[in-house]
Enzyme design. Structure first.
Site, PDB file in Angstrom:
ATOM      1  N   ASP A  44       0.822  -1.195   0.000  1.00 54.30           N
ATOM      2  CA  ASP A  44       0.000   0.000   0.000  1.00 54.30           C
ATOM      3  C   ASP A  44       0.868   1.263   0.000  1.00 54.30           C
ATOM      4  OD1 ASP A  44       0.886  -0.157   2.620  1.00 54.30           O
ATOM      5  OD2 ASP A  44      -1.097  -0.131   3.531  1.00 54.30           O
ATOM      6  N   SER A  45       2.174   1.064   0.021  1.00 48.76           N
ATOM      7  CA  SER A  45       3.120   2.159  -0.209  1.00 48.76           C
ATOM      8  C   SER A  45       2.897   2.800  -1.571  1.00 48.76           C
ATOM      9  CB  SER A  45       4.567   1.647  -0.113  1.00 48.76           C
ATOM     10  OG  SER A  45       4.750   0.485  -0.906  1.00 48.76           O
ATOM     11  N   ASP A  83      -0.722  -6.186   0.308  1.00 42.93           N
ATOM     12  CA  ASP A  83      -1.144  -5.510   1.529  1.00 42.93           C
ATOM     13  C   ASP A  83      -2.661  -5.394   1.617  1.00 42.93           C
ATOM     14  OD1 ASP A  83       1.128  -4.950   3.013  1.00 42.93           O
ATOM     15  OD2 ASP A  83       1.529  -3.064   1.977  1.00 42.93           O
ATOM     16  N   LYS A 111      -0.909  -9.388   3.622  1.00 44.32           N
ATOM     17  CA  LYS A 111      -0.154  -8.825   4.748  1.00 44.32           C
ATOM     18  C   LYS A 111      -1.043  -7.874   5.532  1.00 44.32           C
ATOM     19  CE  LYS A 111       3.384  -5.843   4.132  1.00 44.32           C
ATOM     20  NZ  LYS A 111       2.970  -4.625   4.905  1.00 44.32           N
ATOM     21  N   GLU A 113      -1.180  -5.311   9.129  1.00 41.30           N
ATOM     22  CA  GLU A 113      -0.401  -4.579  10.122  1.00 41.30           C
ATOM     23  C   GLU A 113      -1.100  -4.634  11.474  1.00 41.30           C
ATOM     24  OE1 GLU A 113       0.442  -0.582   8.971  1.00 41.30           O
ATOM     25  OE2 GLU A 113       1.161  -1.131   6.977  1.00 41.30           O
ATOM     26  N   GLU A 180       9.508  -3.683  10.799  1.00 39.20           N
ATOM     27  CA  GLU A 180      10.009  -2.454  10.201  1.00 39.20           C
ATOM     28  C   GLU A 180      10.527  -1.498  11.270  1.00 39.20           C
ATOM     29  OE1 GLU A 180       8.467   1.147   7.230  1.00 39.20           O
ATOM     30  OE2 GLU A 180       7.216  -0.619   7.575  1.00 39.20           O
TER      31      GLU A 180
END
Length: 264
Positions: A44-45, A83, A111, A113, A180
């Site tokens: 999603d970057s 993501d 993925k 978070e 991270e």
């Protein structure tokens, strides 16, 4: 030969690092996978790298599915991780529905978070046959809660919490843990304690794999680059050569160096 979850677990058992980088389209997916990158992260970057936002929060599940389909068409055997964007897995029904969209778009893994609160979601996804990577440490979707992009796990208590969360999520069924912006010594503890592979970004050289945003490793973009980034275009004449140099540096543990790590 296609890379699978079993391939990555075999890498860890042999203590052989593997390389991960982001990809958002068919062209870069082809170049990266052809260069030997084992895992392509549809991150999603893309909200920051492609769309020009100042965070990942505006990215939608429809956009993630679109870019996952693009990457899938260019991929040459790498495992594709996608993501789950901001607030798309806050409830269990939403989590399962949105994971389905990414897997049907071509992802091999999703993925998420977050910490131990993800246990139920990860357990349910695993039960449905969806491989999961759990993202700990600096979690960009929580940037407003964290107060900015800061190193996490700096105190002994904070480091212990990251480790305990990782162990709980592994027990819940997570196939990979990504960490991270944490101290090198914490990255080492995680790699030693967990039986699943640990991917690091700004987590030192002891993790089982490294990940970078492809634009960062190619020296693209503007503004100040994070400490953990290295420009692999320097000294290389082509994108393919730079990507191969990145893969080689990861596999020989030449990257990340001390200058890319948080030795707190």
């Amino acid at each position: 030969m296609s890379v699978s979850i079993s391939t990555l677990h075999d890498f860890k058992s042999r203590r052989e690092p593997f390389a991960v980088c982001t990809a958002y389209d068919a062209t870069f997916a082809y170049e990266a996978s052809a260069a030997g990158v084992e895992v392509l992260l549809v991150g999603d970057s893309l909200g920051m790298v492609l769309q020009g936002y100042d965070s990942t929060l505006p990215v939608t599940i429809e956009e993630m599915a679109y870019h996952t389909r693009c990457v899938s068409r260019g991929n040459q055997g790498a495992l594709i991780m996608a993501d789950m964007p901001f607030m798309t897995y806050g409830t269990l029904p939403a989590c399962l529905d949105n994971a389905m969209k990414l897997m049907q778009a071509g992802a091999h893994m999703v993925k998420l978070e977050g910490g131990a609160w993800l246990e139920e979601s990860i357990h349910s996804l695993a039960r449905q046959g969806v491989p999961v990577c759990a993202h700990l440490g600096l979690t960009p979707q929580s940037v407003n809660k964290l107060g900015g992009y800061k190193v996490q796990g700096k105190t002994e208590q904070q480091a212990d919490q990251v480790l305990q969360d990782a162990l709980r999520l592994e027990q819940a069924g997570a196939d990979i843990i990504l960490v991270e912006c944490i101290p090198t010594r914490l990255g080492q503890r995680l790699a030693e304690k967990l039986s699943v592979p640990v991917i690091g970004i700004g987590a030192g050289h002891h993790t089982d794999a490294q990940v970078l945003v492809i634009h960062d490793l190619l020296g693209l973009g503007k503004g100040k680059r994070p400490k953990f980034v290295k420009n692999f275009m320097q000294g290389n004449e082509s994108i393919q050569a730079a990507l191969k140099a990145y893969v080689s540096a990861v596999k020989t543990r030449q990257f990340p160096g001390e200058e890319h790590s948080f030795n707190l």
